[in-house]
Design a protein around this motif. Structure first.
Motif, PDB file in Angstrom:
ATOM      1  N   ALA A 181       3.457   8.039   5.704  1.00  0.00           N
ATOM      2  CA  ALA A 181       4.180   7.794   6.956  1.00  0.00           C
ATOM      3  C   ALA A 181       4.288   6.297   7.247  1.00  0.00           C
ATOM      4  CB  ALA A 181       3.496   8.520   8.114  1.00  0.00           C
ATOM      5  N   GLU A 182       3.173   5.578   7.054  1.00  0.00           N
ATOM      6  CA  GLU A 182       3.195   4.122   7.276  1.00  0.00           C
ATOM      7  C   GLU A 182       4.146   3.438   6.301  1.00  0.00           C
ATOM      8  OE1 GLU A 182      -1.228   2.896   8.719  1.00  0.00           O
ATOM      9  OE2 GLU A 182      -1.096   3.877   6.750  1.00  0.00           O
ATOM     10  N   LEU A 183       4.115   3.872   5.052  1.00  0.00           N
ATOM     11  CA  LEU A 183       4.983   3.260   4.053  1.00  0.00           C
ATOM     12  C   LEU A 183       6.449   3.581   4.327  1.00  0.00           C
ATOM     13  CD1 LEU A 183       5.497   1.586   1.584  1.00  0.00           C
ATOM     14  CD2 LEU A 183       4.913   3.579   0.165  1.00  0.00           C
ATOM     15  N   ALA A 184       6.752   4.805   4.721  1.00  0.00           N
ATOM     16  CA  ALA A 184       8.150   5.163   5.044  1.00  0.00           C
ATOM     17  C   ALA A 184       8.680   4.247   6.143  1.00  0.00           C
ATOM     18  CB  ALA A 184       8.240   6.630   5.462  1.00  0.00           C
ATOM     19  N   ALA A 185       7.867   4.004   7.170  1.00  0.00           N
ATOM     20  CA  ALA A 185       8.280   3.107   8.257  1.00  0.00           C
ATOM     21  C   ALA A 185       8.475   1.680   7.741  1.00  0.00           C
ATOM     22  CB  ALA A 185       7.247   3.139   9.376  1.00  0.00           C
ATOM     23  N   ARG A 186       7.563   1.219   6.892  1.00  0.00           N
ATOM     24  CA  ARG A 186       7.657  -0.147   6.350  1.00  0.00           C
ATOM     25  C   ARG A 186       8.904  -0.289   5.476  1.00  0.00           C
ATOM     26  NH1 ARG A 186       3.334  -4.061   4.881  1.00  0.00           N
ATOM     27  NH2 ARG A 186       2.082  -2.881   6.369  1.00  0.00           N
ATOM     28  N   LEU A 187       9.197   0.720   4.668  1.00  0.00           N
ATOM     29  CA  LEU A 187      10.390   0.664   3.820  1.00  0.00           C
ATOM     30  C   LEU A 187      11.668   0.685   4.651  1.00  0.00           C
ATOM     31  CD1 LEU A 187       9.380   2.993   0.841  1.00  0.00           C
ATOM     32  CD2 LEU A 187       9.480   0.491   0.861  1.00  0.00           C
ATOM     33  N   ALA A 188      11.694   1.534   5.681  1.00  0.00           N
ATOM     34  CA  ALA A 188      12.875   1.606   6.550  1.00  0.00           C
ATOM     35  C   ALA A 188      13.116   0.260   7.224  1.00  0.00           C
ATOM     36  CB  ALA A 188      12.696   2.708   7.593  1.00  0.00           C
ATOM     37  N   GLU A 189      12.056  -0.367   7.696  1.00  0.00           N
ATOM     38  CA  GLU A 189      12.177  -1.669   8.350  1.00  0.00           C
ATOM     39  C   GLU A 189      12.651  -2.725   7.345  1.00  0.00           C
ATOM     40  OE1 GLU A 189      11.111  -5.615   9.370  1.00  0.00           O
ATOM     41  OE2 GLU A 189       9.793  -4.484   8.045  1.00  0.00           O
ATOM     42  N   GLY A 190      12.084  -2.709   6.148  1.00  0.00           N
ATOM     43  CA  GLY A 190      12.482  -3.660   5.108  1.00  0.00           C
ATOM     44  C   GLY A 190      13.929  -3.477   4.669  1.00  0.00           C
ATOM     45  N   ARG A 191      14.358  -2.233   4.579  1.00  0.00           N
ATOM     46  CA  ARG A 191      15.761  -1.966   4.225  1.00  0.00           C
ATOM     47  C   ARG A 191      16.691  -2.445   5.332  1.00  0.00           C
ATOM     48  NH1 ARG A 191      13.835   3.646   1.852  1.00  0.00           N
ATOM     49  NH2 ARG A 191      14.148   3.284  -0.371  1.00  0.00           N
ATOM     50  N   ALA A 192      16.322  -2.211   6.589  1.00  0.00           N
ATOM     51  CA  ALA A 192      17.147  -2.632   7.725  1.00  0.00           C
ATOM     52  C   ALA A 192      17.298  -4.155   7.755  1.00  0.00           C
ATOM     53  CB  ALA A 192      16.534  -2.128   9.038  1.00  0.00           C
ATOM     54  N   PHE A 219      14.706  -5.104   1.063  1.00  0.00           N
ATOM     55  CA  PHE A 219      14.618  -4.222  -0.102  1.00  0.00           C
ATOM     56  C   PHE A 219      16.002  -3.655  -0.385  1.00  0.00           C
ATOM     57  CE2 PHE A 219      10.378  -3.137   2.062  1.00  0.00           C
ATOM     58  CZ  PHE A 219       9.720  -4.194   1.469  1.00  0.00           C
ATOM     59  N   ARG A 220      16.591  -4.081  -1.484  1.00  0.00           N
ATOM     60  CA  ARG A 220      17.891  -3.539  -1.880  1.00  0.00           C
ATOM     61  C   ARG A 220      17.724  -2.306  -2.759  1.00  0.00           C
ATOM     62  NH1 ARG A 220      17.707  -8.652  -2.451  1.00  0.00           N
ATOM     63  NH2 ARG A 220      17.704  -8.657  -4.711  1.00  0.00           N
ATOM     64  N   ARG A 221      16.738  -2.348  -3.674  1.00  0.00           N
ATOM     65  CA  ARG A 221      16.475  -1.218  -4.578  1.00  0.00           C
ATOM     66  C   ARG A 221      14.982  -0.968  -4.647  1.00  0.00           C
ATOM     67  NH1 ARG A 221      19.869   1.063  -8.397  1.00  0.00           N
ATOM     68  NH2 ARG A 221      18.439   1.035 -10.141  1.00  0.00           N
ATOM     69  N   VAL A 222      14.578   0.162  -4.092  1.00  0.00           N
ATOM     70  CA  VAL A 222      13.172   0.561  -4.111  1.00  0.00           C
ATOM     71  C   VAL A 222      12.949   1.477  -5.310  1.00  0.00           C
ATOM     72  CG1 VAL A 222      11.366   1.832  -2.872  1.00  0.00           C
ATOM     73  CG2 VAL A 222      12.946   0.338  -1.606  1.00  0.00           C
ATOM     74  N   VAL A 223      11.951   1.145  -6.099  1.00  0.00           N
ATOM     75  CA  VAL A 223      11.579   1.934  -7.277  1.00  0.00           C
ATOM     76  C   VAL A 223      10.241   2.611  -6.991  1.00  0.00           C
ATOM     77  CG1 VAL A 223      11.058   1.854  -9.747  1.00  0.00           C
ATOM     78  CG2 VAL A 223      12.741   0.258  -8.779  1.00  0.00           C
ATOM     79  N   LEU A 224      10.155   3.888  -7.320  1.00  0.00           N
ATOM     80  CA  LEU A 224       8.912   4.642  -7.152  1.00  0.00           C
ATOM     81  C   LEU A 224       8.413   5.083  -8.524  1.00  0.00           C
ATOM     82  CD1 LEU A 224       6.917   6.119  -5.149  1.00  0.00           C
ATOM     83  CD2 LEU A 224       8.316   8.120  -5.548  1.00  0.00           C
ATOM     84  N   ALA A 225       7.190   4.673  -8.864  1.00  0.00           N
ATOM     85  CA  ALA A 225       6.507   5.110 -10.089  1.00  0.00           C
ATOM     86  C   ALA A 225       5.281   5.890  -9.640  1.00  0.00           C
ATOM     87  CB  ALA A 225       6.100   3.904 -10.926  1.00  0.00           C
ATOM     88  N   ASN A 226       4.712   6.687 -10.520  1.00  0.00           N
ATOM     89  CA  ASN A 226       3.529   7.449 -10.121  1.00  0.00           C
ATOM     90  C   ASN A 226       2.609   7.732 -11.296  1.00  0.00           C
ATOM     91  OD1 ASN A 226       5.608   9.663 -10.865  1.00  0.00           O
ATOM     92  ND2 ASN A 226       3.674  10.784 -10.744  1.00  0.00           N
ATOM     93  N   GLY A 227       1.370   8.099 -10.951  1.00  0.00           N
ATOM     94  CA  GLY A 227       0.399   8.481 -11.965  1.00  0.00           C
ATOM     95  C   GLY A 227      -1.002   8.537 -11.390  1.00  0.00           C
TER      96      GLY A 227
END
Length: 173
Positions: A20-31, A35-43
């Protein structure tokens, strides 16, 4: 679960946040246009090795913000079995945050990344070379949400399980 915003303290360390915190931070950064292109990796990233580093470095080249979703301890146990993870989530997150290519680290406990993809809405979903675009478990969600799938890193020749097997073969010497 709130990871508490662990940061590596380096000039460009990543930050460990819950979804939830990250979603808010990404939304703010995109606005703001940060952040033009957010990449998600996982493991799991139980024992960080060169295969992980090459995967994450390649994933970072696909955008201007790299988010690494890391399996929680319980999730790793479900995937890898008893005795895993060797390294607890907080420590794995701190190591990932210390990598210069990583902007954010987020834990996830579900069997797949579907909920994380839906909440964070990355532009690119990076997977390792042990996958093909048509074998990515979340492929249907990626297609539904318009998320590009990128296969990243070198051919998989190094794994934590492989390293553990080699250590076990050596015994206690």
């Amino acid at each position: 679960m709130s990871p508490g915003g662990i940061s590596a303290g380096s000039r460009r360390g990543g930050v460990f946040l819950d979804r939830a915190e990250l979603a808010a931070r990404l939304a703010e950064g995109r606005a703001r246009g940060a952040f033009r292109r957010v990449v998600l990796a996982n493991g799991c990233f139980d024992l960080l090795h060169v295969g992980h580093v090459r995967y994450l470095a390649d994933a970072r080249l696909r955008g201007d913000c790299l988010v690494v979703a890391v399996n929680t301890d319980e999730s790793v146990r479900r995937l890898k079995g008893a005795g895993r993870p060797l390294v607890p989530l907080q420590d794995r997150a701190e190591v990932l945050c210390a990598l210069g290519c990583v902007d954010f680290v987020v834990p996830f406990h579900e069997p797949t990344l579907e909920a994380t993809l839906r909440e964070l809405l990355p532009d690119v979903h990076a997977k390792g070379t042990d996958y093909r675009a048509d074998t990515v478990p979340e492929r249907a969600v990626d297609l539904e949400l318009g998320i590009e799938i990128a296969i990243c890193g070198d051919p998989k020749s190094c794994s934590t399980s492989g390293l553990l097997a080699r250590l076990s073969d050596r015994g206690d010497s």
